[in-house]
Design a protein around this motif. Sequence first.
Motif, short mmCIF file in Angstrom:
data_model
loop_
_atom_site.label_atom_id
_atom_site.label_comp_id
_atom_site.label_asym_id
_atom_site.label_seq_id
_atom_site.Cartn_x
_atom_site.Cartn_y
_atom_site.Cartn_z
N ILE A 238 0.86 -1.18 0.00
CA ILE A 238 0.00 0.00 0.00
C ILE A 238 0.90 1.23 0.00
O ILE A 238 1.68 1.45 0.94
CB ILE A 238 -0.96 -0.03 1.21
CG1 ILE A 238 -1.82 -1.29 1.09
CG2 ILE A 238 -1.84 1.22 1.22
CD1 ILE A 238 -2.47 -1.71 2.34
N ASP A 239 0.81 1.98 -1.08
CA ASP A 239 1.62 3.19 -1.22
C ASP A 239 0.81 4.38 -0.74
O ASP A 239 -0.27 4.66 -1.28
CB ASP A 239 1.99 3.42 -2.69
CG ASP A 239 2.90 2.34 -3.24
OD1 ASP A 239 3.27 1.43 -2.48
OD2 ASP A 239 3.24 2.41 -4.43
N HIS A 240 1.33 5.05 0.27
CA HIS A 240 0.69 6.28 0.76
C HIS A 240 1.41 7.44 0.08
O HIS A 240 2.57 7.71 0.38
CB HIS A 240 0.80 6.35 2.29
CG HIS A 240 0.18 5.16 2.97
ND1 HIS A 240 0.82 3.94 3.06
CD2 HIS A 240 -1.03 5.00 3.56
CE1 HIS A 240 0.03 3.08 3.69
NE2 HIS A 240 -1.10 3.70 4.00
N ARG A 241 0.71 8.08 -0.86
CA ARG A 241 1.39 9.08 -1.68
C ARG A 241 0.94 10.49 -1.37
O ARG A 241 1.46 11.45 -1.94
CB ARG A 241 1.14 8.78 -3.16
CG ARG A 241 1.70 7.43 -3.59
CD ARG A 241 1.40 7.15 -5.04
NE ARG A 241 2.01 5.89 -5.47
CZ ARG A 241 1.85 5.37 -6.68
NH1 ARG A 241 1.10 5.99 -7.57
NH2 ARG A 241 2.43 4.24 -7.00
N ALA A 242 -0.11 10.63 -0.58
CA ALA A 242 -0.65 11.97 -0.30
C ALA A 242 -0.88 12.12 1.21
O ALA A 242 -0.83 11.15 1.96
CB ALA A 242 -1.95 12.17 -1.07
N LYS A 243 -1.18 13.34 1.62
CA LYS A 243 -1.34 13.63 3.06
C LYS A 243 -2.61 12.98 3.63
O LYS A 243 -3.63 12.89 2.94
CB LYS A 243 -1.47 15.14 3.26
CG LYS A 243 -0.17 15.89 3.15
CD LYS A 243 -0.43 17.36 3.42
CE LYS A 243 0.80 18.19 3.09
NZ LYS A 243 0.50 19.61 3.03
N GLY A 244 -2.50 12.62 4.90
CA GLY A 244 -3.69 12.26 5.67
C GLY A 244 -4.37 10.96 5.28
O GLY A 244 -5.55 10.77 5.60
N CYS A 245 -3.67 10.07 4.63
CA CYS A 245 -4.32 8.80 4.25
C CYS A 245 -4.28 7.81 5.43
O CYS A 245 -3.40 7.85 6.28
CB CYS A 245 -3.62 8.19 3.04
SG CYS A 245 -3.86 9.19 1.57
N THR A 246 -5.27 6.94 5.44
CA THR A 246 -5.42 6.00 6.54
C THR A 246 -5.49 4.58 6.00
O THR A 246 -6.22 4.32 5.04
CB THR A 246 -6.73 6.27 7.31
OG1 THR A 246 -6.73 7.63 7.71
CG2 THR A 246 -6.86 5.39 8.53
N THR A 247 -4.77 3.67 6.63
CA THR A 247 -4.84 2.26 6.24
C THR A 247 -4.99 1.40 7.48
O THR A 247 -4.30 1.60 8.48
CB THR A 247 -3.56 1.83 5.49
OG1 THR A 247 -3.48 2.57 4.29
CG2 THR A 247 -3.60 0.35 5.16
N ARG A 248 -5.88 0.43 7.39
CA ARG A 248 -6.00 -0.59 8.43
C ARG A 248 -5.90 -1.94 7.74
O ARG A 248 -6.59 -2.18 6.75
CB ARG A 248 -7.35 -0.50 9.17
CG ARG A 248 -7.50 0.77 9.98
CD ARG A 248 -6.61 0.72 11.24
NE ARG A 248 -6.73 1.93 12.02
CZ ARG A 248 -5.95 3.01 11.86
NH1 ARG A 248 -4.99 3.02 10.95
NH2 ARG A 248 -6.12 4.07 12.63
#
Lengths: 248, 410
Positions: B276-286
């Motif tokens: 899971i690539d977090h490429r932008a601000k404020g993203c959430t992953t569970r």
Amino acid sequence: MLKIEDLHVAVGGHEILKGLSLEVPAGEVHAVMGPNGSGKSTLSFTLAGREDYEVTAGDVTLEGENLLQLAANERAAKGVFLSFQNPMEIPGVATMNFIRTALNAQRKTRGEEEVSAADFLKLIREKGKLVGLSDEKLKRPFNVGFSGGEKKRMEMLQLALFQPRFVIMDETDSGLDIDALKMVGEVVNSLRAPDRGFLVITHYQRLLDYIKPDRVHILAAGRIVKSGGPELAAELEKSGYDQFIKAA
Amino acid sequence: MAKALLLNPTAFEAGLVAAARARALSPAQSAALEAFSKTGLPHRRIEAWKWTDIRANLRDDLSSASAANDVIAPSIFGGLGAFEITIMNGAAEWSGEAPAGVTISCTPQGGPLSELASNHPLANLAFLNTDETIAINVAEGASVEKPLLIRRIAGGGAIHQRVTVKVGACSKVTIIESFDGVGRYFSNSVTEFSIESGASVERLVLQNGSDDGVETALCAVAAETMSKFHQTALLLGARIVRIESRIALGGEDAQADLRSASMLCGMRHADVTSQIDHRAKGCTTRQLHKSALKDKADGVFQGKFLVARGAQKTDARMSVNALLLSDFAEARHKPELEIYADDVECAHGSTVGALDDAALFYIKSRGLDDAAARALLTEAFLGEAFDAMPHPAIERTFRTRIARWLEAGK
């Protein structure tokens, strides 16, 4: 009713019970008192059928039937109930579902009909009220997030609901406040019957203020070193276990 | 025409290349063939595939493996009233009109692979071997109540399949993908989601292959601002299965929620891999993965969170727990965090263990026999992955499948 003869039990290769003999006639409440490490919990787990507690010698019978050859669930169906010192939390298992499954498993083993969902709901709510557990608590996963006292209430709820023939209470008083102790006393006293026996395991006299035992046994170093009437508990409270540990 | 560069191609790889050469390929497909010809099938000497060696399990030519179309049981999702697309041995079929707001079409190739899928060896293989891509389009603002069920059935041979799903801004859709198989087969699929701003996708996966089946399924997701991608997967394994997710949270405040459970018996192997690539601000992953492994089963989990330099305030948590129900089962976990931003909350945890003897004794002391006590605890363990799913009927379906596995062992 319950007869234990020369019971030897080893846990992890270490002998804990070393020739314990005890008899609890039907209709009586017997207390087993003893210091830490004397084998009280080993006795309760062995009677309930924990597999890693190895019985190396001796016999245990309930109404003449050999308990030791039965698995834990078969003993439960025969009416043996252990109130745990540290009841388990079972995440992901709904309380009502678990207790109903357990009740019906016991009934099925005995060849009795299962209790319907509606009858069970009525029954568990009634017993919940008796032990002070709300419907909200009964809807939670089993014992998850419960305080020590609430877990003991859950044990008492199961005791009241299963109506077993022989009850072993392993330090049920530990971690209980006065109100909860009183509740335990009320549940046990309401279940006292001519065909039911109790083995109440405890460190202290205080639970016995609410549950009057017919006999008191002192367990030290894996065997019963003294038996007597209720006055023995009071004597212990004054003099402590030292003399019995030395004698053992 | 691309030239096969593999030094020692297996019979299966040689067959794949020969079959592809015999087809009329588009320039993009020719490029994919060239890429595949250089790498061949993924194998254990490639880090990402070290526990799931596809090449070693696909040495023989499968072209003689016959299709067995008549032995597939009805779908477990039959009672949901879903709109069903059946893909039998790679051939898609559906009837009736798609739900309002949804269009479904078959296109010969469906355009080049998306960014996340394009460097995946098996996605390239699917792309160059696929005659028709199923393209699902969810209109902007549509709230599609009826789930879409993509039912893949593999009945023999090598099957490649591609689905693209474009989810318009602020729309909402539930897509169920089931993977069933019988006999000897290689099922290789790729599903590519493009989720526009504010849209919400619920993807549900139920996989149950055969003891001789090899299955790989890649899901590539590009998620834009404030979109949500929720995925719940239940795997029963096959000889070899890999369910892989590549997700790019490319817009601010996008959310990913991935839950999965593998329940495996016999010699089955299931690999749940994700990046899971977090490429932008404020993203959430569970992310939560559970596995219950019997007999000589093999459960693999590889999960990676990548947080780009600019992806501040990322909040990502991964938890993976395996339950070994036999002395011979194996669980292999590789949770990874790769973080280039400095204001994030990321965590991962991994456990492998057996059932708790004390809990088992407690339950048995209440009257349940050993098998019932074990089943109760295993069900509770796996069930956490399916708590509070948004579709209660689908949650019940998953739980029923778990209960059936615990009763029947398969």
